[in-house]
Design a protein around this motif. Structure first.
Motif, mmCIF file in Angstrom:
data_model
loop_
_atom_site.group_PDB
_atom_site.id
_atom_site.type_symbol
_atom_site.label_atom_id
_atom_site.label_comp_id
_atom_site.label_asym_id
_atom_site.label_seq_id
_atom_site.Cartn_x
_atom_site.Cartn_y
_atom_site.Cartn_z
ATOM 1 N N HIS A 50 0.691 5.650 1.317
ATOM 2 C CA HIS A 50 -0.181 6.576 2.141
ATOM 3 C C HIS A 50 -0.367 8.059 1.183
ATOM 4 O O HIS A 50 0.292 8.880 1.527
ATOM 5 C CB HIS A 50 0.781 6.880 3.411
ATOM 6 C CG HIS A 50 1.009 5.822 4.293
ATOM 7 N ND1 HIS A 50 1.571 5.890 5.598
ATOM 8 C CD2 HIS A 50 0.768 4.488 3.807
ATOM 9 C CE1 HIS A 50 1.690 4.514 6.084
ATOM 10 N NE2 HIS A 50 1.247 3.729 5.000
ATOM 11 N N HIS A 95 0.983 -0.971 -0.132
ATOM 12 C CA HIS A 95 0.113 -0.149 0.055
ATOM 13 C C HIS A 95 0.884 1.260 -0.009
ATOM 14 O O HIS A 95 2.048 1.247 0.105
ATOM 15 C CB HIS A 95 -0.851 0.176 1.181
ATOM 16 C CG HIS A 95 -0.149 0.038 2.698
ATOM 17 N ND1 HIS A 95 0.657 -0.891 3.012
ATOM 18 C CD2 HIS A 95 0.030 1.383 3.302
ATOM 19 C CE1 HIS A 95 1.374 -0.383 4.223
ATOM 20 N NE2 HIS A 95 1.112 0.698 4.245
ATOM 21 N N HIS A 124 4.693 0.060 -0.220
ATOM 22 C CA HIS A 124 5.333 -0.771 0.946
ATOM 23 C C HIS A 124 4.338 -1.700 1.505
ATOM 24 O O HIS A 124 3.236 -1.620 1.357
ATOM 25 C CB HIS A 124 5.981 0.088 1.737
ATOM 26 C CG HIS A 124 5.262 1.091 2.657
ATOM 27 N ND1 HIS A 124 4.485 1.955 2.052
ATOM 28 C CD2 HIS A 124 4.669 0.849 3.770
ATOM 29 C CE1 HIS A 124 3.708 2.629 3.085
ATOM 30 N NE2 HIS A 124 3.729 1.845 4.248
#
Ligand SMILES: [Fe+2]
Length: 233
Positions: free
Chosen positions: A114, A112, A190
């Protein structure tokens, strides 16, 4: 004589935050309590780690038990910015979101990024040697001159590569120890290794957003929040 030049790096900062065992134990107890009080437990599947941001605990930076930790994280973020020669005096820094993750047994964290933030950190509050490691993925793959070359399982199995290193890989498995902190761009994809047996791996993630102290003549920074006007609706 040949020369090789590698351009466009991804910089990941690593340092150590030394806290007393007592302080760490207090934070670990607090995190276990959050896990007990999860507000969205149906969301967690048995193979996935517990992630506090999806369970109603996404503001650790406002919790007094984590105050010193965030003070130390703050210093690391400044060092990261200095490594990139960023004049951070021009910026206001905000912790926007921060949460704990707990990985037990074979739980992992899917890949994913952010995307709602600028810089992210991962701090390892509790991590044993064999617990899952973090992995970083390169979405640009500048050296991938044949599509799918770097991620092809058949080409890897067919010995197309004499060796795998950062010049011909889209993934880095990065070893970190308890007490270590990583700082990296939030957009970096990551996740954690699958299939590893975790004792009780506890990490803390935080997202940081940068806002211009003075936006006059600047286009590409978020302007100071004090000048925004909220809609009434
Ligand atoms: Fe993450």
């Amino acid at each position: 004589m040949q020369k090789i030049f590698n351009f466009f790096p991804l910089t990941v900062y690593k340092s150590v935050i030394s806290l007393s065992e007592k302080e760490k134990e207090e934070m670990i107890s607090e995190i276990r309590l959050m896990e007990k009080k999860s507000k969205n437990i149906d969301y967690k599947s048995s193979s996935k780690a517990w992630t506090g941001d999806t369970q109603g605990f996404e503001y650790l930076h406002n919790n007094p038990k984590f105050e010193n930790l965030f003070f130390q994280i703050n210093k690391c973020i400044i060092e990261y910015l200095e490594n990139l020669s960023i004049n951070h005096k021009k910026l206001d820094l905000y912790f926007q979101r921060s949460w704990a993750t707990i990985s037990k047994n074979k739980e992992h964290i899917d890949n994913h990024s952010h995307d709602q933030s600028h810089i992210s950190i991962a701090y390892y509050l509790s991590k044993k040697k064999d617990d899952s490691r973090i992995m970083f993925f390169d979405s640009n793959k500048q050296n991938e001159f044949i599509p799918q070359l770097f991620d092809s399982r058949s080409l890897a199995k067919g010995n197309l590569f004499n060796k795998r290193d950062i010049l011909n890989s889209s993934k880095v498995v990065f070893d970190t120890k308890e007490d270590e902190i990583l700082v990296f761009p939030s957009k970096t994809i990551h996740g954690t290794e699958q299939g590893k047996s975790n004792s009780e791996r506890i990490s803390i993630s935080a997202d940081v957003v940068f806002v211009a102290k003075d936006s006059s003549t600047l286009e590409h920074l978020v302007p100071p929040i004090k000048n925004w006007k909220q809609f009434s609706h």
